[in-house]
Write a protein that holds these residues in place. Sequence first.
Motif, PDB file in Angstrom:
ATOM      1  N   VAL A 100      85.018  21.923  53.467  1.00 46.45           N
ATOM      2  CA  VAL A 100      85.044  23.354  53.200  1.00 46.45           C
ATOM      3  C   VAL A 100      83.639  23.801  52.797  1.00 46.45           C
ATOM      4  CG1 VAL A 100      87.464  23.459  52.508  1.00 46.45           C
ATOM      5  CG2 VAL A 100      85.738  22.969  50.797  1.00 46.45           C
ATOM      6  N   THR A 101      83.335  25.068  53.019  1.00 44.97           N
ATOM      7  CA  THR A 101      82.055  25.636  52.618  1.00 44.97           C
ATOM      8  C   THR A 101      82.266  26.452  51.351  1.00 44.97           C
ATOM      9  OG1 THR A 101      81.339  25.733  54.916  1.00 44.97           O
ATOM     10  CG2 THR A 101      80.128  27.089  53.342  1.00 44.97           C
ATOM     11  N   VAL A 102      81.514  26.105  50.306  1.00 46.91           N
ATOM     12  CA  VAL A 102      81.638  26.773  49.010  1.00 46.91           C
ATOM     13  C   VAL A 102      80.252  27.020  48.428  1.00 46.91           C
ATOM     14  CG1 VAL A 102      83.911  25.823  48.442  1.00 46.91           C
ATOM     15  CG2 VAL A 102      81.876  24.557  47.826  1.00 46.91           C
ATOM     16  N   ASP A 103      80.180  27.940  47.468  1.00 44.58           N
ATOM     17  CA  ASP A 103      78.939  28.190  46.737  1.00 44.58           C
ATOM     18  C   ASP A 103      78.972  27.376  45.450  1.00 44.58           C
ATOM     19  OD1 ASP A 103      78.045  29.937  48.649  1.00 44.58           O
ATOM     20  OD2 ASP A 103      78.721  31.727  47.604  1.00 44.58           O
ATOM     21  N   VAL A 104      77.883  26.643  45.192  1.00 40.77           N
ATOM     22  CA  VAL A 104      77.787  25.776  44.021  1.00 40.77           C
ATOM     23  C   VAL A 104      76.615  26.241  43.167  1.00 40.77           C
ATOM     24  CG1 VAL A 104      77.443  23.393  43.274  1.00 40.77           C
ATOM     25  CG2 VAL A 104      78.745  23.848  45.331  1.00 40.77           C
ATOM     26  N   ALA A 105      76.791  26.234  41.851  1.00 45.02           N
ATOM     27  CA  ALA A 105      75.750  26.682  40.919  1.00 45.02           C
ATOM     28  C   ALA A 105      74.540  25.749  40.954  1.00 45.02           C
ATOM     29  CB  ALA A 105      76.306  26.738  39.502  1.00 45.02           C
ATOM     30  N   ILE A 106      73.349  26.337  40.814  1.00 44.02           N
ATOM     31  CA  ILE A 106      72.108  25.565  40.718  1.00 44.02           C
ATOM     32  C   ILE A 106      71.700  25.528  39.251  1.00 44.02           C
ATOM     33  CG2 ILE A 106      69.666  25.472  41.351  1.00 44.02           C
ATOM     34  CD1 ILE A 106      70.421  26.993  43.917  1.00 44.02           C
ATOM     35  N   VAL A 107      71.488  24.322  38.726  1.00 38.43           N
ATOM     36  CA  VAL A 107      71.131  24.130  37.323  1.00 38.43           C
ATOM     37  C   VAL A 107      69.768  23.444  37.270  1.00 38.43           C
ATOM     38  CG1 VAL A 107      71.794  23.004  35.167  1.00 38.43           C
ATOM     39  CG2 VAL A 107      73.548  23.924  36.679  1.00 38.43           C
ATOM     40  N   THR A 108      68.873  23.945  36.405  1.00 35.10           N
ATOM     41  CA  THR A 108      67.542  23.343  36.273  1.00 35.10           C
ATOM     42  C   THR A 108      67.495  22.446  35.042  1.00 35.10           C
ATOM     43  OG1 THR A 108      66.725  25.239  35.009  1.00 35.10           O
ATOM     44  CG2 THR A 108      66.391  25.283  37.390  1.00 35.10           C
ATOM     45  N   GLU A 109      66.616  21.421  35.134  1.00 34.66           N
ATOM     46  CA  GLU A 109      66.398  20.549  33.987  1.00 34.66           C
ATOM     47  C   GLU A 109      64.913  20.244  33.890  1.00 34.66           C
ATOM     48  OE1 GLU A 109      68.664  16.989  34.620  1.00 34.66           O
ATOM     49  OE2 GLU A 109      67.285  16.221  36.121  1.00 34.66           O
ATOM     50  N   GLY A 110      64.442  20.018  32.686  1.00 34.48           N
ATOM     51  CA  GLY A 110      63.033  19.715  32.471  1.00 34.48           C
ATOM     52  C   GLY A 110      62.244  20.945  32.069  1.00 34.48           C
TER      53      GLY A 110
END
Length: 191
Positions: A100-110
């Motif tokens: 399936v095609t879904v939108d996923v959250a982008i999380v930054t680190e550092g």
Amino acid sequence: MSEIKLSAKTRTSFGKGAARQARRDGMVPGVIYGHGTEPKHVDVEGHGLQLALRTANVLLSLQIADGGTELVIPKAVQKHPLKRSISHVDYLIVKKGEKVTVDVAIVTEGDLAAGNNMLETLQNTISVEAEATNIPTEVTVSIAGLEAGATIHAKDLVLPTGTTLAVDGDLAVLQVVAPQGEEPAAESTEA
């Protein structure tokens, strides 16, 4: 991601009055569709659904009274404009092993490199294709040590195994910019 089991019942009456009555009874009206099947109108337990929808792209196993079990993902969630309570949900049927095609959250680190540089977020989410029973909750990207002018594109993201991009790889996701400060006004030298 594990599936969340919720109880539901087939809805036989339709219209505003029936939907209001379902909400008063603690249920949320919805429609299940997909895979060439006829749409099924259901009422799903409200409290459990509200808790489940706190997780993006949650996989739900709806235990329908007198109708078996359906494995679904929420496709469209309608909320009351003032109360912010859920008023209706459209569910898409998925099968184990199906992509399936879904939108996923982008999380930054550092942390960025020393200086007053700022991180500009161009995309909060990224469209990916993943197996319905293994949808990632987020994609983490390291920004450690990035200097002004650096750009992270979709193709630079490290995706979980079995997940592929559903967007152009050259799509800019994040960029580091130098601060845009005003230059101090020149001092006037009058004699």
